[in-house]
Motif scaffolding. Structure first.
Motif, PDB file in Angstrom:
ATOM      1  N   GLN A   1       0.832  -1.209   0.000  1.00  0.00           N
ATOM      2  CA  GLN A   1       0.000   0.000   0.000  1.00  0.00           C
ATOM      3  C   GLN A   1       0.864   1.256   0.000  1.00  0.00           C
ATOM      4  O   GLN A   1       0.618   2.187  -0.761  1.00  0.00           O
TER       5      GLN A   1
ATOM      6  N   GLN B   1       3.054   1.280  -3.293  1.00  0.00           N
ATOM      7  CA  GLN B   1       2.270   1.123  -4.519  1.00  0.00           C
ATOM      8  C   GLN B   1       2.969   0.188  -5.502  1.00  0.00           C
ATOM      9  O   GLN B   1       2.961   0.411  -6.713  1.00  0.00           O
ATOM     10  N   GLN B   2       3.591  -0.862  -4.942  1.00  0.00           N
ATOM     11  CA  GLN B   2       4.275  -1.884  -5.730  1.00  0.00           C
ATOM     12  C   GLN B   2       3.854  -3.259  -5.230  1.00  0.00           C
ATOM     13  O   GLN B   2       3.489  -3.416  -4.069  1.00  0.00           O
TER      14      GLN B   2
END
Length: 87
Positions: free
Chosen positions: A42, A45-46
């Protein structure tokens, strides 16, 4: 940043718990900390689909993680084992 809280550059991937674990030192006391794979994904963002990708994602959002850990320590949000886990 709280200068009484130190973050050594030591992180390990725990395959069993799906967490990156790392020590934090506060006033000479060692506190074991961790961030779950879900929370790390989260923040970064990967997708963390391997040990390497998880550790790389951790490095990229390290300062955000440190700020979150500092808040948890200051609020004394330790789990039953005395650890801080960002989940």
């Amino acid at each position: 940043m709280n200068q009484s809280i130190l973050f050594p550059d030591i992180q390990t991937w725990d395959e069993e718990t799906q967490q990156v674990t790392f020590p934090v030192q506060q006033a000479g006391a060692l506190i074991e900390c961790a961030i779950t794979k879900v929370r790390l994904e989260q923040l970064s963002q990967q997708t963390c689909d391997s040990e390497l990708s998880a550790l790389e994602a951790f490095a990229q959002v390290r300062f955000d993680i440190e700020e979150l850990i500092e808040e948890e320590i200051e609020e004394e949000n330790f789990n039953s084992d005395g650890h801080i886990v960002l989940s």
